[in-house]
Write a protein that holds these residues in place. Structure first.
Motif, PDB file in Angstrom:
ATOM      1  N   VAL A 336     -31.890 -11.233  19.114  1.00 49.88           N
ATOM      2  CA  VAL A 336     -30.997 -10.247  19.903  1.00 49.88           C
ATOM      3  C   VAL A 336     -31.632  -9.020  19.948  1.00 49.88           C
ATOM      4  O   VAL A 336     -31.982  -8.400  20.756  1.00 49.88           O
ATOM      5  N   GLY A 337     -31.929  -8.616  18.522  1.00 53.39           N
ATOM      6  CA  GLY A 337     -32.508  -7.260  18.482  1.00 53.39           C
ATOM      7  C   GLY A 337     -33.922  -7.057  18.774  1.00 53.39           C
ATOM      8  O   GLY A 337     -34.372  -5.990  19.284  1.00 53.39           O
ATOM      9  N   ARG A 338     -34.688  -8.206  18.670  1.00 52.94           N
ATOM     10  CA  ARG A 338     -36.213  -8.192  19.263  1.00 52.94           C
ATOM     11  C   ARG A 338     -36.217  -8.015  20.645  1.00 52.94           C
ATOM     12  O   ARG A 338     -37.212  -7.559  21.062  1.00 52.94           O
ATOM     13  N   MET A 339     -35.040  -8.327  21.077  1.00 53.42           N
ATOM     14  CA  MET A 339     -34.831  -8.135  22.922  1.00 53.42           C
ATOM     15  C   MET A 339     -33.807  -7.170  23.031  1.00 53.42           C
ATOM     16  O   MET A 339     -33.059  -7.142  23.943  1.00 53.42           O
ATOM     17  N   GLY A 340     -33.892  -5.926  22.353  1.00 47.88           N
ATOM     18  CA  GLY A 340     -32.747  -5.075  22.346  1.00 47.88           C
ATOM     19  C   GLY A 340     -32.769  -4.391  23.787  1.00 47.88           C
ATOM     20  O   GLY A 340     -31.548  -4.267  24.251  1.00 47.88           O
ATOM     21  N   LEU A 341     -33.646  -4.085  24.335  1.00 50.24           N
ATOM     22  CA  LEU A 341     -33.729  -3.353  25.765  1.00 50.24           C
ATOM     23  C   LEU A 341     -33.018  -4.223  26.765  1.00 50.24           C
ATOM     24  O   LEU A 341     -32.185  -3.935  27.584  1.00 50.24           O
ATOM     25  N   THR A 342     -33.632  -5.326  26.658  1.00 53.85           N
ATOM     26  CA  THR A 342     -33.326  -6.325  27.587  1.00 53.85           C
ATOM     27  C   THR A 342     -31.810  -6.760  27.409  1.00 53.85           C
ATOM     28  O   THR A 342     -31.203  -6.635  28.587  1.00 53.85           O
TER      29      THR A 342
END
Length: 386
Positions: A336-342
């Motif tokens: 989830v954090g790696r795709m934070g902006l999304t």
């Protein structure tokens, strides 16, 4: 060693010869940072959902959602366990981003300058600012991307080279001033006649349950007030947290470079101390000045008061990550954090569809514990999607 690291010793040791700055490869990512970011995104949504689902006054007074014991209980749980802690973590992680970006753009063949990497950082913040404007104007007024872009460039970037004592001192002063001003604004709002508050409540309900064009006009006017008056106050608070994040990142703490036992000990101290401070201030103000005034004060100072507990959450999660405990959960949070902006933007889009009139139109209808159920569903979606 600690003093050396806080003053940039670790910074220098981790800076090596590099080619052109580029996005971080999969193998170069730091699991602890990604896990903390995913954790922060979850916690922020659990607080923000009230501003999606209800008029803004519900943030300070749960009676706006209905004067029931479960709404009061939900408000108390959210205020003490969540409010302020996760925005602090998110802003602190943004400060860490400043450090990592600085390392990638600092030349090794000459003495570094404050202006090194500024052009590339400005472009990055410009893109973030564009996302923030679109998000705020078209989806949800509570956007944090635009303030992060402005503060990240004009404050955090130019002060990043200061030593940790300056970061702490400037941060404490700026955050306290910002918290005081924000509490003052909410106190003014609670001091208006009951009829005026009811009129404002009904105006927000009407705007959010009507068509998209009407909501867009209302939101545009609201944002002029927000960015013109509340925005500079938030800038003080956000800038403070970013500066603290810079120092904590330079010390290698957020990157999980400390021994596993160090994080366990830090959590064992910070979590109970932070919880005691949070509960003491939250319930102490209610016993002395009443719920309505206390709610206004807490909306301003809850962020400042929540810093120790926010740090305790971070220490606890990094310890769990380093120790390999519940790896399935920490891996899910890291995704989830790696795709934070999304994920942050998806939360807004889905919530707007659920609550606003141009979607399913549940604005002003779902209180606690229904909001907790929606929060859980959103978290599950973010995990599965990521």
């Amino acid at each position: 060693v600690m003093a050396s690291e806080l003053n940039g010793g670790l910074d220098a040791s981790l800076t090596a010869q590099r080619p052109r700055p580029a996005p971080v490869a999969e193998s170069g990512r730091i699991d602890a940072i990604d896990t903390l970011r995913g954790f922060a995104i979850f916690g922020i949504y659990a607080v923000n959902i009230v501003t999606f689902a209800w008029p803004s006054m519900a943030m300070a007074d749960p009676r706006a959602m209905g004067d029931t014991w479960w709404n009061h209980a939900g408000y108390q749980v959210t205020s003490t366990a969540l409010f302020g802690k996760f925005m602090f973590l998110f802003a602190m992680l943004f400060g860490a981003t400043v450090v990592f970006f600085d390392r990638k753009t600092t030349p090794t063949d000459r003495k570094p300058k404050v202006s090194d990497g500024t052009g590339l950082w400005a472009r990055r913040q410009g893109v973030l600012l564009a996302f923030g404007f679109v998000h705020a104007l078209l989806i949800w007024y509570g956007d944090i991307l635009a303030p992060y872009a402005v503060v990240g460039f004009f404050i955090a970037w130019w002060l990043r080279k200061l030593n940790w004592q300056w970061h702490v001192g400037i941060g404490v002063a700026a955050h306290f001033i910002g918290s005081s001003l924000l509490a003052g604004l909410f106190l003014l709002a609670t001091g208006q006649p009951e009829a005026g508050m009811q009129q404002q409540f009904e105006a927000e309900v009407q705007a959010h349950t009507g068509n998209y064009l009407g909501l867009f006009k209302y939101r545009a006017i609201f944002l002029l007030f927000f960015w013109g008056i509340v925005g500079p106050i938030f800038a003080l608070q956000i800038g403070a947290m970013m500066l603290w994040g810079i120092s904590v990142a330079r010390a290698g703490i957020l990157s999980a470079l400390r021994p596993t036992a160090w994080y366990a000990k830090a959590a064992a101290v910070l979590v109970p101390v932070g919880a005691a401070v949070t509960l003491g201030v939250f319930y102490g103000t209610r016993l002395t000045v009443g719920d309505r005034v206390a709610g206004a004060i807490w909306t301003g100072f809850g962020q400042f008061v929540g810093v120790p507990l926010g740090l305790g959450y971070a220490a606890l999660l990094v310890w769990v990550t380093k120790a390999g405990i519940a790896r399935f959960a920490t891996r899910a949070l890291a995704n989830v954090g790696r795709m934070g902006l999304t994920n942050y933007l998806l939360q807004s889009v889905i919530s707007a569809v659920v609550f606003y009139g141009w979607g399913f139109g549940f604005f002003g209808e779902i209180g606690y514990p229904g909001l907790f159920a929606i929060i859980g569903g959103m978290w599950a979606f973010n995990i599965a999607f990521s």
